[in-house]
Write a protein that holds these residues in place. Structure first.
Motif, PDB file in Angstrom:
ATOM      1  N   VAL A  89       0.834  -1.206   0.000  1.00 43.72           N
ATOM      2  CA  VAL A  89       0.000   0.000   0.000  1.00 43.72           C
ATOM      3  C   VAL A  89       0.866   1.253   0.000  1.00 43.72           C
ATOM      4  N   GLU A 120      -0.003  -7.575   1.422  1.00 37.01           N
ATOM      5  CA  GLU A 120      -0.979  -7.146   0.413  1.00 37.01           C
ATOM      6  C   GLU A 120      -0.321  -6.984  -0.958  1.00 37.01           C
ATOM      7  N   HIS A 122      -0.999  -8.106  -3.671  1.00 33.97           N
ATOM      8  CA  HIS A 122      -1.942  -7.939  -4.782  1.00 33.97           C
ATOM      9  C   HIS A 122      -2.150  -6.470  -5.132  1.00 33.97           C
ATOM     10  N   ARG A 123      -1.738  -5.562  -4.233  1.00 33.54           N
ATOM     11  CA  ARG A 123      -1.896  -4.134  -4.521  1.00 33.54           C
ATOM     12  C   ARG A 123      -0.736  -3.562  -5.331  1.00 33.54           C
ATOM     13  N   ASN A 125       1.075  -3.058  -8.698  1.00 30.38           N
ATOM     14  CA  ASN A 125       0.673  -3.168 -10.094  1.00 30.38           C
ATOM     15  C   ASN A 125       1.700  -3.998 -10.871  1.00 30.38           C
ATOM     16  N   THR A 147      -1.436 -12.129   0.636  1.00 30.97           N
ATOM     17  CA  THR A 147      -2.576 -11.562  -0.077  1.00 30.97           C
ATOM     18  C   THR A 147      -3.880 -12.157   0.429  1.00 30.97           C
ATOM     19  N   GLU A 154      -4.490 -11.826  -9.202  1.00 32.20           N
ATOM     20  CA  GLU A 154      -3.867 -10.581  -8.760  1.00 32.20           C
ATOM     21  C   GLU A 154      -2.346 -10.555  -8.870  1.00 32.20           C
ATOM     22  N   ASP A 289      -9.679  -3.750  -0.702  1.00 34.18           N
ATOM     23  CA  ASP A 289      -8.937  -3.802  -1.956  1.00 34.18           C
ATOM     24  C   ASP A 289      -9.606  -2.874  -2.967  1.00 34.18           C
ATOM     25  N   PRO A 290      -8.884  -1.887  -3.509  1.00 35.67           N
ATOM     26  CA  PRO A 290      -9.502  -0.958  -4.460  1.00 35.67           C
ATOM     27  C   PRO A 290     -10.025  -1.642  -5.720  1.00 35.67           C
ATOM     28  N   ASN A 324      -5.877  -0.577 -11.381  1.00 36.18           N
ATOM     29  CA  ASN A 324      -4.955  -1.712 -11.474  1.00 36.18           C
ATOM     30  C   ASN A 324      -3.547  -1.262 -11.816  1.00 36.18           C
ATOM     31  N   GLY A 327      -2.529   1.862  -8.552  1.00 32.77           N
ATOM     32  CA  GLY A 327      -2.455   1.445  -7.161  1.00 32.77           C
ATOM     33  C   GLY A 327      -2.684   2.602  -6.203  1.00 32.77           C
ATOM     34  N   LEU A 328      -2.803   2.255  -4.930  1.00 28.16           N
ATOM     35  CA  LEU A 328      -2.983   3.279  -3.890  1.00 28.16           C
ATOM     36  C   LEU A 328      -1.656   3.997  -3.628  1.00 28.16           C
TER      37      LEU A 328
END
Length: 442
Positions: A89, A120, A122-123, A125, A147, A154, A289-290, A324, A327-328
């Motif tokens: 993140v 995480e 999966h966050r 890209n 994840t 992901e 998850d966004p 995607n 990302g954040l």
């Protein structure tokens, strides 16, 4: 010499009490891990690999609170590797490359391996995940990614192929019972008290298979409980009060999660962008998850807006791709743009209702035959059977339309799609009424 310094140990004890119970009870060795016997037990593949001082790169897939971070730390301890933890993140390619460079030096000069734990993952890209490939393949680092999402969707295939995937399920009631017992008997604070929990099943239920959440609830209830000397009783109502201690509680697997998702969806459907963006912020603040949110917006664009504003689907889909790729934290801006547009757009559920009606008709009517004039006739035999005979090519007629039957004969007057008097569907409704006046007399 160290043992003769009681003040030093008193200070250490006080410091440990300032850490949450869940942190104090975090296992430090493999045999202290409760649950996941098939993954880490003595008969597991991973256990046998550790006996050979070999640790492959891993993707730990499972819901929150099942011990993904704990397992990663324990594995580093077991094999004697340097452990570096980051969150996808808040970290980027620059930080990852710096860690890899340091790991390379550790390996070259001190022959010491490094585990890079990415929470995480999966966050990250595609570009961020690509940055890991070379170092994982060469063995510069052992990657352990955690994840909550299916890594098959992901995590990019080249990285996934270089890792073993371990699926960690929710802890069982028996697992959580053992975790609670260990906390009561071994925690530096709780073991000093005679603690009675009136309803352990309630504590386990509220913990929702999450060890961290369960221990946090136990700790909060302990502090809320009245103490008679060293005797403490934790009643069920104290557990409920403990649940209320965090008003922004967002359990990604619990009922409250679905309540907030529901509020978000209904706010967009109800054309209230202020409420919608508020619930969006709540979800993001809770760690949602966004991409999950972006998927929901794509569905919303068709289900609740549809042909009243067809652009909504294009925007929602573009939003998913952007989230995607970016990302954040920047992805929250994209989600806010899509959310507020969809909430403000004209609404129609006509397409949704149309497919529902069509599905019901198929179940009711069965496999009705295709009218002869609509059938394909590539062969001479089919032509002789009048396949395609009488079909009128619409582009040969004014307005590119000619009245003919496209439905099976038995339901030829059935209306399944009813455009609403909103947005662009107003014009679609007018067109259909003009073309199909005999079917749309209303």
């Amino acid at each position: 010499m160290l043992k003769n310094n009681p003040d030093l140990f008193a200070k250490k004890s006080e410091t440990s009490l300032r850490r949450p119970l869940a942190e104090r009870m975090r296992p430090g060795k493999l045999d202290e891990i409760i649950g996941h016997e098939a993954l880490v037990g003595k008969k597991s593949v991973l256990y046998r690999q550790l006996q050979e001082l070999f640790l492959p790169s891993l993707i730990l897939w499972g819901p929150p609170g099942v011990g993904k971070t704990t397992l990663a730390r324990v594995l580093a301890q077991e094999i004697g590797y340097h452990f570096v933890a980051i969150s996808a993140v808040s970290s980027g390619v620059k930080e990852v490359r710096e860690i890899i460079e340091t790991a390379s030096q550790q390996l070259h000069y001190y022959d010491k391996g490094t585990i890079l734990f990415i929470d995480e993952i999966h966050r990250f890209n595609k570009a961020q995940q690509d940055a890991l490939l070379h170092s994982v393949e060469e063995g510069t680092i052992v990657l352990i990614g955690a994840t909550t999402e299916n890594p098959g969707f992901e995590v990019i295939n080249p990285l996934l192929s270089r890792c073993q995937v371990l699926k960690m399920d929710f802890l069982t009631k028996n697992d959580l019972t053992h975790i609670i017992e260990r906390a009561l008997n071994k925690d530096v604070l709780l073991k000093q008290y005679d603690i009675s929990i009136e309803d352990r099943d309630a504590l386990i239920f509220y913990g929702a298979g999450d060890a961290r959440r369960t221990l946090n609830l136990l700790e909060m209830a302990f502090y809320l409980a009245k103490k008679q000397g060293k005797k403490v009783t934790i009643a069920t109502d104290l557990l409920k009060q403990a649940l209320d201690q965090n008003p922004l509680l967002y359990d990604k697997k619990g009922d409250y999660h679905y309540d907030i998702i529901s509020a978000f969806i209904k706010s967009v459907r109800g054309s209230d962008p202020d409420a919608a963006v508020y619930w969006l912020a709540r979800m993001l603040d809770g760690g949602e998850d966004p991409l999950f949110i972006a998927r929901r917006l794509i569905i919303l664009a068709s289900e609740d807006i549809g042909n009243a504003e067809p652009y909504a689907l294009s925007l929602a889909n573009a939003g998913f791709e952007a989230v995607n790729n970016i990302g954040l934290p920047e992805a929250q801006i994209i989600l806010a743009q899509v959310t507020t547009y969809l909430a403000s757009a004209p609404k129609s559920n006509a397409a949704y209702l149309a497919i529902q009606r069509a599905a019901e008709e198929v179940k009711k009517s069965g496999a009705l035959p295709v009218p002869l004039h609509l059938r394909n006739a590539p062969l001479k035999l089919m032509q002789e059977l009048k396949y395609g005979a009488g079909y009128k090519y619409p582009h040969d007629f004014p307005d590119h339309f000619v009245a003919q039957n496209y439905l099976p004969e038995k339901i030829k007057k059935r209306i399944l799609y009813e455009p609403v008097e909103s947005g662009r569907e107003v014009q679609l409704r007018a067109n259909l009424k003009r073309f199909w006046a005999h079917r749309r007399e209303k």
